[in-house]
Write a protein that holds these residues in place. Sequence first.
Motif, PDB file in Angstrom:
ATOM      1  N   SER A  72       0.831  -1.207   0.000  1.00 24.15           N
ATOM      2  CA  SER A  72       0.000   0.000   0.000  1.00 24.15           C
ATOM      3  C   SER A  72       0.871   1.266   0.000  1.00 24.15           C
ATOM      4  CB  SER A  72      -0.959   0.008   1.194  1.00 24.15           C
ATOM      5  OG  SER A  72      -0.249   0.173   2.396  1.00 24.15           O
ATOM      6  N   ALA A  73       2.102   1.135   0.487  1.00 31.15           N
ATOM      7  CA  ALA A  73       3.019   2.272   0.499  1.00 31.15           C
ATOM      8  C   ALA A  73       3.866   2.316  -0.778  1.00 31.15           C
ATOM      9  CB  ALA A  73       3.927   2.203   1.725  1.00 31.15           C
ATOM     10  N   GLY A  74       3.647   1.350  -1.690  1.00 31.85           N
ATOM     11  CA  GLY A  74       4.399   1.357  -2.935  1.00 31.85           C
ATOM     12  C   GLY A  74       5.828   0.850  -2.804  1.00 31.85           C
ATOM     13  N   ARG A  75       6.100   0.043  -1.796  1.00 28.79           N
ATOM     14  CA  ARG A  75       7.452  -0.490  -1.583  1.00 28.79           C
ATOM     15  C   ARG A  75       7.489  -1.978  -1.915  1.00 28.79           C
ATOM     16  NH1 ARG A  75      11.410   2.254   1.310  1.00 28.79           N
ATOM     17  NH2 ARG A  75      12.617   0.629   0.281  1.00 28.79           N
ATOM     18  N   GLN A  76       7.372  -2.286  -3.193  1.00 29.79           N
ATOM     19  CA  GLN A  76       7.332  -3.682  -3.628  1.00 29.79           C
ATOM     20  C   GLN A  76       8.635  -4.406  -3.298  1.00 29.79           C
ATOM     21  OE1 GLN A  76       4.506  -5.183  -4.706  1.00 29.79           O
ATOM     22  NE2 GLN A  76       5.689  -7.061  -4.525  1.00 29.79           N
ATOM     23  N   ASP A  77       9.760  -3.678  -3.294  1.00 28.83           N
ATOM     24  CA  ASP A  77      11.045  -4.299  -2.980  1.00 28.83           C
ATOM     25  C   ASP A  77      11.026  -4.901  -1.574  1.00 28.83           C
ATOM     26  OD1 ASP A  77      10.825  -1.622  -2.050  1.00 28.83           O
ATOM     27  OD2 ASP A  77      12.996  -1.451  -1.841  1.00 28.83           O
ATOM     28  N   LEU A  78      10.471  -4.171  -0.610  1.00 29.78           N
ATOM     29  CA  LEU A  78      10.391  -4.676   0.761  1.00 29.78           C
ATOM     30  C   LEU A  78       9.352  -5.786   0.878  1.00 29.78           C
ATOM     31  CD1 LEU A  78      10.642  -1.302   2.727  1.00 29.78           C
ATOM     32  CD2 LEU A  78      12.430  -3.001   2.367  1.00 29.78           C
ATOM     33  N   ALA A  79       8.270  -5.666   0.142  1.00 23.64           N
ATOM     34  CA  ALA A  79       7.230  -6.708   0.142  1.00 23.64           C
ATOM     35  C   ALA A  79       7.810  -8.024  -0.392  1.00 23.64           C
ATOM     36  CB  ALA A  79       6.036  -6.269  -0.686  1.00 23.64           C
ATOM     37  N   ASP A  80       8.673  -7.942  -1.400  1.00 19.02           N
ATOM     38  CA  ASP A  80       9.284  -9.146  -1.964  1.00 19.02           C
ATOM     39  C   ASP A  80      10.200  -9.837  -0.949  1.00 19.02           C
ATOM     40  OD1 ASP A  80       7.957  -8.641  -4.322  1.00 19.02           O
ATOM     41  OD2 ASP A  80       9.709  -7.749  -5.325  1.00 19.02           O
ATOM     42  N   ILE A  81      10.917  -9.053  -0.157  1.00 19.62           N
ATOM     43  CA  ILE A  81      11.775  -9.620   0.890  1.00 19.62           C
ATOM     44  C   ILE A  81      10.921 -10.369   1.904  1.00 19.62           C
ATOM     45  CG2 ILE A  81      13.296  -9.050   2.833  1.00 19.62           C
ATOM     46  CD1 ILE A  81      14.334  -6.686   1.078  1.00 19.62           C
ATOM     47  N   GLU A  82       9.824  -9.747   2.337  1.00 25.14           N
ATOM     48  CA  GLU A  82       8.921 -10.381   3.303  1.00 25.14           C
ATOM     49  C   GLU A  82       8.348 -11.670   2.710  1.00 25.14           C
ATOM     50  OE1 GLU A  82       8.137  -9.323   6.525  1.00 25.14           O
ATOM     51  OE2 GLU A  82       9.626  -7.753   6.284  1.00 25.14           O
ATOM     52  N   GLN A  83       7.993 -11.638   1.426  1.00 20.51           N
ATOM     53  CA  GLN A  83       7.427 -12.827   0.776  1.00 20.51           C
ATOM     54  C   GLN A  83       8.447 -13.959   0.748  1.00 20.51           C
ATOM     55  OE1 GLN A  83       4.233 -13.432  -0.178  1.00 20.51           O
ATOM     56  NE2 GLN A  83       4.975 -15.492  -0.547  1.00 20.51           N
ATOM     57  N   SER A  84       9.710 -13.634   0.485  1.00 17.89           N
ATOM     58  CA  SER A  84      10.730 -14.689   0.463  1.00 17.89           C
ATOM     59  C   SER A  84      10.922 -15.276   1.863  1.00 17.89           C
ATOM     60  CB  SER A  84      12.053 -14.170  -0.105  1.00 17.89           C
ATOM     61  OG  SER A  84      12.630 -13.231   0.754  1.00 17.89           O
ATOM     62  N   GLU A  85      10.784 -14.446   2.905  1.00 15.82           N
ATOM     63  CA  GLU A  85      10.869 -14.957   4.280  1.00 15.82           C
ATOM     64  C   GLU A  85       9.701 -15.887   4.578  1.00 15.82           C
ATOM     65  OE1 GLU A  85      11.343 -11.757   7.096  1.00 15.82           O
ATOM     66  OE2 GLU A  85      13.361 -11.296   6.391  1.00 15.82           O
ATOM     67  N   ILE A  86       8.508 -15.538   4.104  1.00  9.37           N
ATOM     68  CA  ILE A  86       7.345 -16.412   4.294  1.00  9.37           C
ATOM     69  C   ILE A  86       7.612 -17.768   3.646  1.00  9.37           C
ATOM     70  CG2 ILE A  86       4.958 -16.818   3.549  1.00  9.37           C
ATOM     71  CD1 ILE A  86       4.419 -13.839   4.008  1.00  9.37           C
ATOM     72  N   GLU A  87       8.170 -17.758   2.440  1.00 13.12           N
ATOM     73  CA  GLU A  87       8.432 -19.012   1.738  1.00 13.12           C
ATOM     74  C   GLU A  87       9.411 -19.887   2.513  1.00 13.12           C
ATOM     75  OE1 GLU A  87       9.575 -17.682  -2.168  1.00 13.12           O
ATOM     76  OE2 GLU A  87       7.570 -16.861  -2.534  1.00 13.12           O
ATOM     77  N   VAL A  88      10.423 -19.277   3.126  1.00 13.70           N
ATOM     78  CA  VAL A  88      11.377 -20.043   3.931  1.00 13.70           C
ATOM     79  C   VAL A  88      10.670 -20.613   5.156  1.00 13.70           C
ATOM     80  CG1 VAL A  88      13.437 -19.891   5.384  1.00 13.70           C
ATOM     81  CG2 VAL A  88      13.413 -18.776   3.147  1.00 13.70           C
ATOM     82  N   LEU A  89       9.903 -19.789   5.858  1.00 12.59           N
ATOM     83  CA  LEU A  89       9.216 -20.247   7.076  1.00 12.59           C
ATOM     84  C   LEU A  89       8.214 -21.357   6.771  1.00 12.59           C
ATOM     85  CD1 LEU A  89       8.649 -16.802   8.826  1.00 12.59           C
ATOM     86  CD2 LEU A  89      10.260 -18.587   9.528  1.00 12.59           C
ATOM     87  N   GLN A  90       7.552 -21.275   5.619  1.00 10.90           N
ATOM     88  CA  GLN A  90       6.543 -22.284   5.284  1.00 10.90           C
ATOM     89  C   GLN A  90       7.148 -23.655   5.024  1.00 10.90           C
ATOM     90  OE1 GLN A  90       4.263 -20.245   2.202  1.00 10.90           O
ATOM     91  NE2 GLN A  90       2.609 -19.903   3.664  1.00 10.90           N
ATOM     92  N   THR A  91       8.451 -23.715   4.762  1.00 14.54           N
ATOM     93  CA  THR A  91       9.075 -25.026   4.563  1.00 14.54           C
ATOM     94  C   THR A  91       9.085 -25.837   5.853  1.00 14.54           C
ATOM     95  OG1 THR A  91      11.322 -24.212   4.980  1.00 14.54           O
ATOM     96  CG2 THR A  91      10.559 -24.202   2.687  1.00 14.54           C
ATOM     97  N   PHE A  92       8.907 -25.191   6.990  1.00 15.23           N
ATOM     98  CA  PHE A  92       8.904 -25.874   8.282  1.00 15.23           C
ATOM     99  C   PHE A  92       7.488 -26.182   8.771  1.00 15.23           C
ATOM    100  CE2 PHE A  92      12.738 -23.279   8.065  1.00 15.23           C
ATOM    101  CZ  PHE A  92      13.700 -24.270   8.200  1.00 15.23           C
TER     102      PHE A  92
END
Length: 152
Positions: A72-92
């Motif tokens: 919503s703040a237009g910071r897709q770069d930071l959103a992508d980092i958070e998404q990659s962290e979610i993907e790592v956490l979901q492996t567990f």
Amino acid sequence: MADSALKLQLTEAMKDAMRAKDKARLGTVRLALAEVKRIEVDERIEPDDARVLSILEKMIKQRRESIRQYESAGRQDLADIEQSEIEVLQTFMPQPLSDSEIDAIVNQALADTGASSVQDMGKVMAAVKPQMAGRADMGAVGQLIKSKLGQA
């Protein structure tokens, strides 16, 4: 003191990420282990797998909220980092439930508790939560229960 299997899995993943020099994965796994350690110290307990799972669920939920705020703040770069962290956490996390499995569990809980109105939602949630912990978005499950109780 016996560590939970999930905590040991996190520790092994940290070692593997170090060996592979995978900085992004290493950072996320370290955050998860730090959160588990914080719970151990604050509550003076040795968390079991269910508790470690709830810690990981909470971390994923926090990251999803951050993604919404970043986008919503237009910071897709930071959103992508958070998404990659979610993907790592979901492996567990355990294998997620399918929509039909979630529906079946909810219907069974509605029948078992005899819920007939939205006032009975707490009873139904208490019945389904142990079966769905870490395997379904409890917010979406809550909406499903609410819609079924509204129809009842």
